[in-house]
Scaffold this motif. Sequence first.
Motif, mmCIF file in Angstrom:
data_model
loop_
_atom_site.group_PDB
_atom_site.id
_atom_site.type_symbol
_atom_site.label_atom_id
_atom_site.label_comp_id
_atom_site.label_asym_id
_atom_site.label_seq_id
_atom_site.Cartn_x
_atom_site.Cartn_y
_atom_site.Cartn_z
ATOM 1 N N THR A 56 -6.017 2.412 29.548
ATOM 2 C CA THR A 56 -5.482 3.776 29.455
ATOM 3 C C THR A 56 -6.583 4.809 29.620
ATOM 4 O O THR A 56 -6.388 5.853 30.259
ATOM 5 C CB THR A 56 -4.774 3.973 28.103
ATOM 6 N N TRP A 57 -7.755 4.533 29.057
ATOM 7 C CA TRP A 57 -8.873 5.466 29.190
ATOM 8 C C TRP A 57 -9.323 5.596 30.650
ATOM 9 O O TRP A 57 -9.643 6.682 31.119
ATOM 10 C CB TRP A 57 -10.028 4.996 28.323
ATOM 11 N N MET A 58 -9.294 4.472 31.338
ATOM 12 C CA MET A 58 -9.723 4.478 32.737
ATOM 13 C C MET A 58 -8.733 5.203 33.644
ATOM 14 O O MET A 58 -9.118 6.019 34.489
ATOM 15 C CB MET A 58 -9.895 3.043 33.242
ATOM 16 N N PHE A 59 -7.430 4.911 33.473
ATOM 17 C CA PHE A 59 -6.431 5.385 34.431
ATOM 18 C C PHE A 59 -5.283 6.156 33.779
ATOM 19 O O PHE A 59 -4.247 6.363 34.408
ATOM 20 C CB PHE A 59 -5.875 4.205 35.220
ATOM 21 N N LYS A 60 -5.422 6.521 32.514
ATOM 22 C CA LYS A 60 -4.432 7.318 31.778
ATOM 23 C C LYS A 60 -3.043 6.657 31.820
ATOM 24 O O LYS A 60 -2.945 5.449 31.677
ATOM 25 C CB LYS A 60 -4.410 8.743 32.322
ATOM 26 N N LYS A 61 -1.987 7.426 32.024
ATOM 27 C CA LYS A 61 -0.623 6.892 31.942
ATOM 28 C C LYS A 61 -0.387 5.785 32.957
ATOM 29 O O LYS A 61 0.292 4.792 32.659
ATOM 30 C CB LYS A 61 0.403 8.015 32.174
ATOM 31 N N LYS A 62 -0.914 5.944 34.152
ATOM 32 C CA LYS A 62 -0.721 4.938 35.181
ATOM 33 C C LYS A 62 -1.241 3.580 34.715
ATOM 34 O O LYS A 62 -0.581 2.546 34.883
ATOM 35 C CB LYS A 62 -1.438 5.364 36.464
ATOM 36 N N GLY A 63 -2.442 3.579 34.141
ATOM 37 C CA GLY A 63 -3.024 2.324 33.666
ATOM 38 C C GLY A 63 -2.199 1.686 32.566
ATOM 39 O O GLY A 63 -2.002 0.457 32.549
ATOM 40 N N PHE A 64 -1.723 2.503 31.641
ATOM 41 C CA PHE A 64 -0.941 1.962 30.531
ATOM 42 C C PHE A 64 0.355 1.331 31.038
ATOM 43 O O PHE A 64 0.716 0.205 30.647
ATOM 44 C CB PHE A 64 -0.628 3.076 29.529
ATOM 45 N N PHE A 65 1.088 2.051 31.875
ATOM 46 C CA PHE A 65 2.373 1.538 32.349
ATOM 47 C C PHE A 65 2.197 0.271 33.196
ATOM 48 O O PHE A 65 2.990 -0.670 33.091
ATOM 49 C CB PHE A 65 3.106 2.604 33.164
ATOM 50 N N ILE A 66 1.140 0.213 34.008
ATOM 51 C CA ILE A 66 0.900 -1.001 34.786
ATOM 52 C C ILE A 66 0.616 -2.179 33.866
ATOM 53 O O ILE A 66 1.118 -3.298 34.067
ATOM 54 C CB ILE A 66 -0.269 -0.776 35.776
ATOM 55 N N TYR A 67 -0.176 -1.920 32.826
ATOM 56 C CA TYR A 67 -0.508 -2.994 31.881
ATOM 57 C C TYR A 67 0.746 -3.501 31.168
ATOM 58 O O TYR A 67 0.958 -4.710 31.034
ATOM 59 C CB TYR A 67 -1.528 -2.488 30.857
ATOM 60 N N ILE A 68 1.592 -2.570 30.719
ATOM 61 C CA ILE A 68 2.808 -2.959 29.998
ATOM 62 C C ILE A 68 3.779 -3.693 30.918
ATOM 63 O O ILE A 68 4.374 -4.726 30.555
ATOM 64 C CB ILE A 68 3.489 -1.717 29.374
ATOM 65 N N ILE A 69 3.951 -3.157 32.156
ATOM 66 C CA ILE A 69 4.906 -3.774 33.084
ATOM 67 C C ILE A 69 4.475 -5.186 33.455
ATOM 68 O O ILE A 69 5.306 -6.095 33.606
ATOM 69 C CB ILE A 69 5.044 -2.892 34.344
ATOM 70 N N VAL A 70 3.171 -5.387 33.615
ATOM 71 C CA VAL A 70 2.672 -6.709 33.987
ATOM 72 C C VAL A 70 2.522 -7.610 32.760
ATOM 73 O O VAL A 70 2.880 -8.800 32.788
ATOM 74 C CB VAL A 70 1.324 -6.589 34.726
ATOM 75 N N GLY A 71 1.985 -7.068 31.664
ATOM 76 C CA GLY A 71 1.666 -7.885 30.493
ATOM 77 C C GLY A 71 2.880 -8.320 29.687
ATOM 78 O O GLY A 71 2.924 -9.452 29.170
ATOM 79 N N THR A 72 3.888 -7.443 29.560
ATOM 80 C CA THR A 72 5.053 -7.761 28.727
ATOM 81 C C THR A 72 5.815 -8.991 29.223
ATOM 82 O O THR A 72 6.119 -9.911 28.446
ATOM 83 C CB THR A 72 5.980 -6.543 28.634
ATOM 84 N N PRO A 73 6.164 -9.080 30.533
ATOM 85 C CA PRO A 73 6.842 -10.302 31.008
ATOM 86 C C PRO A 73 6.009 -11.568 30.785
ATOM 87 O O PRO A 73 6.558 -12.624 30.464
ATOM 88 C CB PRO A 73 7.052 -10.038 32.496
ATOM 89 N N ILE A 74 4.683 -11.448 30.960
ATOM 90 C CA ILE A 74 3.828 -12.618 30.734
ATOM 91 C C ILE A 74 3.922 -13.077 29.283
ATOM 92 O O ILE A 74 4.063 -14.283 28.989
ATOM 93 C CB ILE A 74 2.371 -12.287 31.111
#
Length: 390
Positions: A52-70
Motif C-alpha cells: 500500500t505504501w508503494m502503490f497506495k490504493k492500487k497496490g492494496f486492491f491488487i494484493y487483496i484480489i490476488v491474495g484472498t482467493p489464494i
Amino acid sequence: MNKLLRHLLTLPHPVRVFITLTCASLGLIIYMVSFPLTHNGNILPVAVGITTWMFKKKGFFIYIIVGTPILLIYHALRIGSLLWSYTFIFSFTAGFLTLLLECFFVITLRELVDSADEARNRAQEAEKRVEVAYEQQYQLNQIKDQFLISMNHELRTPLTELHGYLELLYERYEQINSTTQIRYIEHAFQASQELQQLTYNVLDAMQIDDQGKVLLAEEFALAGQVENIVKHLSADKLENYTIQVEIPADLTAFANAQAMRHIVHNLLSNVFKYAPLHTKISIDAQQIYKEGKEQICLSVQDEGAGIPPDEMPLLFQQFVRLKRDISGPIRGTGLGLYICRKLVEAMGGSIWVESDGISGHGSRFSFTLPMMKQTSQNMNISMDEQRVSR
C-alpha cells in the motif's frame, strides 16, 4: 525509518514492483507454513503495508484480489472443507477488517507525505524562479549601468568637440582665416557624424529587440549589394585601405538586403576603427552546406591586432568591448556586433569570429545567409531604410 520509507518511493518502478512481489510472496508463504498456529496472520499486515505504501490504493486492491482467493483455497485444502467454523470466520473477518484499517492509515499517511513533498517542490521552484528573476534583474541593472557609463564617455567627447569648434566659429568668425574655418567645420562635421553613428546604434539596439515587426526576405545578387557598399564608402577609406571583393556573380541569397548591408557596414566600420592604415581588407563569400541546408557564408577579413581568444565568447553581447579598447582612444558603444548577431539570427543564420589574437594576423568575421526560401523561417526585425542602407 522516515528516510527509508521516502527512499522506497524514489526507486524505479520495476524495483518497487519486485520488492512488493517479494514481500507479498514471503508473507503468504510464512502464513501458510505457520498455519494454523495462533496469530498466524500477523505477517500479512507487513506485506500489505509495504504494498500500500508503494502503490497506495492500487497496490492494496491488487494484493487483496490476488491474495484472498489464494488464502481461501489454501484454507479449504488444509481444513478439508469449504465450511469454516464460526471462530475461524470471526478471526478471518477481524483480520480482514484490520487490514482495511491499516490500508486506510497507510494511504492517508502516503497522501500527506506526497502533499508535503509537492508543497516543498513548489516552494523550491518558486525560490528558483525568484533567484532567476533576481539574476535577470541584476543583469539588467548591470546592462543599464554599463550603458550609462558607456554613453557618458562616448557621447561626452564628440559633443565637447562639436560644441567647442562651433563655439570658436561663432565667437571668432571674423578673427580666423577661411582655411581655419574650413578645418573647424570639418572637425565639427566629423564629431556630428560620430554622434549620429552612436545614436543610430543605440536606437537600432532598442528597436532590434522588438519582436512584433517583420524582416522581409527577398532574392538578391550578393556581389552587387556588397560592391555597392564598397563603392559608396568615403574617399579616405578607399584611399587608406585596399579592399578586395571576391564574390561569385551568380551567388544569390534569400534574405533581407537592407539587414545584410547593415551587417557588412558594421563589420567594415569596425575594421576601419581598429585595422592599421594601408592594410588589406578582404570580403569573400561562398556556398556552404550547414545543418543540411544550402547557405551562403560571407566573410570580412582584416590585418589588424586580432582578438584574444578568451574574449571571443562575449564579443557579440550588448555593450561589450575588448579590454584593450575600453581605455583606448577609439570610441564605441559595444553595440555594433550585437546588432549584427540579432540581424543574422533573425534571418536564420549565425555569426562568428576567427582570430588567433596575434597582431597583424587580424580577424575574420563570418556570417551565414539562406540561399533558398525557408517555409518556416522567422524574420521578425525591421530596421529603418535610411539607417540600414547607409
